[in-house]
Write an enzyme that holds these catalytic residues in place. Structure first.
Site, PDB file in Angstrom:
ATOM      1  N   LYS A 137      -7.359  -5.407   6.253  1.00 46.33           N
ATOM      2  CA  LYS A 137      -7.619  -6.173   5.441  1.00 46.33           C
ATOM      3  C   LYS A 137      -6.085  -6.802   5.371  1.00 46.33           C
ATOM      4  O   LYS A 137      -6.173  -8.612   5.381  1.00 46.33           O
ATOM      5  CB  LYS A 137      -8.078  -6.007   3.901  1.00 46.33           C
ATOM      6  CG  LYS A 137      -9.192  -5.977   4.329  1.00 46.33           C
ATOM      7  CD  LYS A 137      -9.697  -5.272   2.710  1.00 46.33           C
ATOM      8  CE  LYS A 137      -9.263  -4.039   2.809  1.00 46.33           C
ATOM      9  NZ  LYS A 137      -9.020  -2.417   2.723  1.00 46.33           N
ATOM     10  N   ARG A 153     -12.644  -3.104  -6.115  1.00 40.43           N
ATOM     11  CA  ARG A 153     -13.290  -1.385  -5.415  1.00 40.43           C
ATOM     12  C   ARG A 153     -13.725  -0.956  -6.516  1.00 40.43           C
ATOM     13  O   ARG A 153     -14.189   0.150  -5.724  1.00 40.43           O
ATOM     14  CB  ARG A 153     -11.501  -1.018  -5.126  1.00 40.43           C
ATOM     15  CG  ARG A 153     -10.948  -1.068  -4.120  1.00 40.43           C
ATOM     16  CD  ARG A 153      -9.159  -0.757  -4.030  1.00 40.43           C
ATOM     17  NE  ARG A 153      -9.010   0.796  -3.656  1.00 40.43           N
ATOM     18  CZ  ARG A 153      -8.119  -0.531  -2.471  1.00 40.43           C
ATOM     19  NH1 ARG A 153      -7.772  -1.546  -2.732  1.00 40.43           N
ATOM     20  NH2 ARG A 153      -7.689   0.605  -1.248  1.00 40.43           N
ATOM     21  N   ARG A 182       0.075   3.553  10.509  1.00 43.46           N
ATOM     22  CA  ARG A 182       0.555   2.305  10.220  1.00 43.46           C
ATOM     23  C   ARG A 182       1.787   2.441   9.943  1.00 43.46           C
ATOM     24  O   ARG A 182       2.784   3.785   9.312  1.00 43.46           O
ATOM     25  CB  ARG A 182      -0.353   1.667   9.292  1.00 43.46           C
ATOM     26  CG  ARG A 182       0.090   0.402   7.951  1.00 43.46           C
ATOM     27  CD  ARG A 182      -1.201  -0.051   7.800  1.00 43.46           C
ATOM     28  NE  ARG A 182      -2.034   1.087   6.987  1.00 43.46           N
ATOM     29  CZ  ARG A 182      -2.536   0.866   5.982  1.00 43.46           C
ATOM     30  NH1 ARG A 182      -3.660   0.256   5.830  1.00 43.46           N
ATOM     31  NH2 ARG A 182      -3.254   1.570   5.000  1.00 43.46           N
ATOM     32  N   ARG A 238       4.488   4.510   4.210  1.00 47.44           N
ATOM     33  CA  ARG A 238       3.340   4.379   3.036  1.00 47.44           C
ATOM     34  C   ARG A 238       3.719   6.272   2.885  1.00 47.44           C
ATOM     35  O   ARG A 238       2.566   6.346   3.277  1.00 47.44           O
ATOM     36  CB  ARG A 238       2.426   3.477   2.961  1.00 47.44           C
ATOM     37  CG  ARG A 238       3.018   2.546   3.115  1.00 47.44           C
ATOM     38  CD  ARG A 238       1.290   1.172   2.775  1.00 47.44           C
ATOM     39  NE  ARG A 238      -0.158   1.672   2.117  1.00 47.44           N
ATOM     40  CZ  ARG A 238      -1.030   1.215   1.626  1.00 47.44           C
ATOM     41  NH1 ARG A 238      -1.926  -0.230   2.338  1.00 47.44           N
ATOM     42  NH2 ARG A 238      -2.015   2.248   1.202  1.00 47.44           N
ATOM     43  N   ARG A 287      -8.947   8.992   0.066  1.00 51.77           N
ATOM     44  CA  ARG A 287      -8.791   7.183  -0.138  1.00 51.77           C
ATOM     45  C   ARG A 287     -10.541   7.210   0.177  1.00 51.77           C
ATOM     46  O   ARG A 287     -10.826   6.125   0.110  1.00 51.77           O
ATOM     47  CB  ARG A 287      -7.510   6.135   0.655  1.00 51.77           C
ATOM     48  CG  ARG A 287      -6.815   6.644  -0.394  1.00 51.77           C
ATOM     49  CD  ARG A 287      -5.014   6.441   0.474  1.00 51.77           C
ATOM     50  NE  ARG A 287      -4.726   5.132   1.215  1.00 51.77           N
ATOM     51  CZ  ARG A 287      -4.518   4.230   2.109  1.00 51.77           C
ATOM     52  NH1 ARG A 287      -3.374   5.000   2.480  1.00 51.77           N
ATOM     53  NH2 ARG A 287      -4.487   2.887   2.060  1.00 51.77           N
TER      54      ARG A 287
END
Ligand code: AMP
Length: 231
Positions: free
Chosen positions: A29, A104, A142, A176, A187
């Site tokens: 996203k 969310r 990531r 992160r 998550r």
């Protein structure tokens, strides 16, 4: 959830849009939101980025948000909804905006219906669909450039030189804090439980559009942009 009036897809071509990028964490996203921002000149509003920016703030709220993020849970609805209301009231959002990571929860989706109706905006929810077994690697691999925010992935899109941005070689890439394996699994569970049902919500209203996210970035972008322009 009450369906708000005034935000039905196709209701008015002239309506500015609230583009909602949906999909599991790691679906891409953020990457697509950045491209839409650059190429369609609409502001990208990432609630995750806004919460991460609180990293260095020394307030009770900032500490609570950091702890929640580290646990892979969601920041309370009241805080998140208020933040989105304030951000989308800014002048740069008047011709439309891109939401990345919001809504969310059902309460957030209901508040967005009302907000879009008040703002005279058409909600365009686009799901970026990625096979579940890819998501974990997408997140743990990531890395972000702290200067330009470019998103790399050590497995799928490595930088040219180890751990530095291609465009900002002086900057070490950032991993992160919540992209570690343990938080990533939490998550994904939070997503399944609280956010996935929103896909059915938008689908039942005939609004949801789905894009295959298991392709190269530019092919995905072509479909995302075409969807935004079609609606
Ligand atoms: P993201 O960068 O979108 O993956 O978000 C990172 C983290 O920020 C999430 O795991 C949540 O803890 C928090 N967060 C981001 N967006 C929301 C939201 N809409 N509601 C509640 N918490 C959020």
């Amino acid at each position: 959830m009450a369906a708000a009036e005034g935000c039905v897809a196709g209701a008015a071509d002239t309506m500015s849009k609230t583009i909602v990028l949906m999909g599991a964490p790691g679906a891409g996203k953020g990457t697509q939101a950045r491209l839409l921002q650059e190429r369609m000149h609409l502001p990208q509003i990432s609630t995750g980025d806004i919460f991460r920016a609180l990293k260095h703030a020394d307030t009770p709220l900032a500490k609570e948000v950091r702890d929640i993020m580290q646990r892979g849970q969601l920041v309370p609805d009241e805080v998140t909804i208020q933040l989105v209301k304030e951000r989308t009231a800014k002048d740069d959002c008047k011709d439309g905006y891109i939401l990345d990571g919001f809504p969310r929860t059902p309460a957030q989706a209901a508040s967005l219906d009302n907000l879009a109706a008040e703002q005279g905006k058409q909600i365009v929810p686009i799901q970026i669909e990625v096979p579940y077994d890819l998501l974990e690697k997408r997140m743990t691999g990531r890395r972000n450039c702290p200067v330009c925010n470019e998103i790399y992935n050590i497995y799928f899109k490595p930088p040219r030189h180890d751990n530095v941005c291609d465009l900002h070689p002086e900057a070490q890439l950032v991993h992160r804090a919540d992209d570690n394996s343990e938080t990533v699994r939490k998550r994904l569970a939070t997503y399944e439980e609280q956010t996935r049902p929103l896909l059915d919500y938008y689908d039942s209203k005939g609004l949801l559009r789905v894009v295959d996210g298991d392709r190269d970035t530019e092919s995905i972008y072509r479909d995302v942009e075409a969807t935004v322009k079609d609606e």
